[in-house]
Design a protein around this motif. Structure first.
Motif, short mmCIF file in Angstrom:
data_model
loop_
_atom_site.label_atom_id
_atom_site.label_comp_id
_atom_site.label_asym_id
_atom_site.label_seq_id
_atom_site.Cartn_x
_atom_site.Cartn_y
_atom_site.Cartn_z
N SER A 273 3.42 0.04 -16.85
CA SER A 273 3.12 -0.83 -15.85
C SER A 273 4.17 -1.91 -15.67
O SER A 273 4.37 -2.18 -14.25
N ARG B 256 7.12 -1.40 -15.99
CA ARG B 256 8.42 -0.65 -15.11
C ARG B 256 8.10 -0.57 -13.57
O ARG B 256 8.77 -0.60 -12.80
N HIS B 257 6.66 -0.37 -13.46
CA HIS B 257 6.18 -0.06 -11.98
C HIS B 257 6.29 -1.64 -11.28
O HIS B 257 6.78 -1.36 -10.25
N TRP B 258 5.88 -2.64 -11.83
CA TRP B 258 6.22 -4.01 -11.21
C TRP B 258 7.53 -4.38 -11.04
O TRP B 258 7.72 -5.00 -10.10
N ARG C 155 9.80 -2.05 -10.52
CA ARG C 155 10.30 -1.09 -9.21
C ARG C 155 9.94 -1.67 -8.06
O ARG C 155 10.51 -1.70 -6.93
N GLU C 156 8.35 -2.13 -8.15
CA GLU C 156 7.95 -2.61 -6.70
C GLU C 156 8.67 -4.19 -6.48
O GLU C 156 8.24 -4.48 -5.28
N GLY C 157 9.13 -4.69 -7.16
CA GLY C 157 9.75 -6.08 -7.08
C GLY C 157 8.54 -7.21 -7.50
O GLY C 157 8.85 -8.45 -7.01
N LYS C 158 7.45 -6.97 -7.86
CA LYS C 158 6.58 -7.77 -8.43
C LYS C 158 6.99 -8.74 -9.53
O LYS C 158 6.96 -10.05 -9.44
N THR D 42 10.69 -9.76 -10.68
CA THR D 42 12.14 -9.94 -9.95
C THR D 42 13.09 -9.64 -11.44
O THR D 42 12.98 -10.22 -12.31
N TRP E 63 16.40 -2.37 -17.30
CA TRP E 63 16.16 -3.64 -16.54
C TRP E 63 16.53 -5.16 -17.33
O TRP E 63 16.35 -5.06 -18.47
#
Length: 201
Positions: free
Chosen positions: A24, A26-28, A30-33, A35, A47
């Motif tokens: 989750s 990693r997903h946030w 990638r989506e920029g949720k 920064t 990251w």
């Protein structure tokens, strides 16, 4: 300013009960949720998230009254495991502090009136036959009025006040009157045998 790698970021979010799944995070990212920027790890493709960006994300996700807690760079944590005896000692210490605060404010549960016949019966039960000791105990008890018209003691939970001292009930007995009077008899017996503590009649 400190930067957090994925594993550290995940631990912070897990501790704040935001997620229990690293994917989750990693997903946030990638989506920029959250920064973040690439550049961590041996291949420089992991990251990195600044402390400011992490705090910003935490503030969005946490209730207003919750303050985010971030680990310091060199922060080490120590888990202290207490034994049951240590826990009980802490509880007792806290309880005693509370009782002292209540007593200092003159907050009591009630007042137990001391009756001569009952005190004599308790002295008989204790087989206190020494006339001087018996007279000393009886006189001390019957003379203590604590500002009231009749002899008696103020009590709170399982302690009572006698002549400026807080004494514990004698838990070997079942009724309130016995617990107070037998405790008082033992206290005064100790007082009698110690000339430095003995009060002048």
């Amino acid at each position: 300013m400190r930067k957090y790698e994925l594993d550290e970021l995940f631990e912070v979010l897990k501790r704040h009960k935001i997620t229990t799944n690293k994917e989750s995070v990693r997903h946030w990212l990638r989506e920029g949720k959250i920064t973040g920027s690439k550049g961590a790890g041996p291949k420089q493709n992991g990251w990195l998230v600044t402390e400011a960006d992490l705090l910003s994300f935490l503030k969005e996700r946490l209730p207003e009254h919750v303050t985010p807690e971030l680990p310091g760079e060199d922060q080490s944590t120590t888990t202290v495991v207490l034994t049951e005896e240590e826990k009980e000692a802490i509880r007792e210490e806290t309880r005693q502090e509370l009782l002292e605060q209540l007593a200092a404010k003159q907050i009591w549960e009630g007042r137990f009136q001391l009756k001569k016949s009952f005190v004599n019966a308790c002295l008989d039960h204790r087989r206190i036959e020494n006339r001087e000791l018996r007279t000393y105990i009886l006189n001390r008890i019957m003379q203590y009025k604590g500002g009231y018209a009749t002899p008696g003691v103020l009590y709170l939970l399982d302690t009572f006040n006698f002549d400026g001292e807080r004494l514990s009930f004698d838990s070997n007995f079942g009724s309130l009157d016995e617990q107070i009077v037998f405790s008082l008899i033992e206290h005064l017996r100790q007082e009698y045998v110690n000339p430095e503590k003995r009060k002048q009649e």
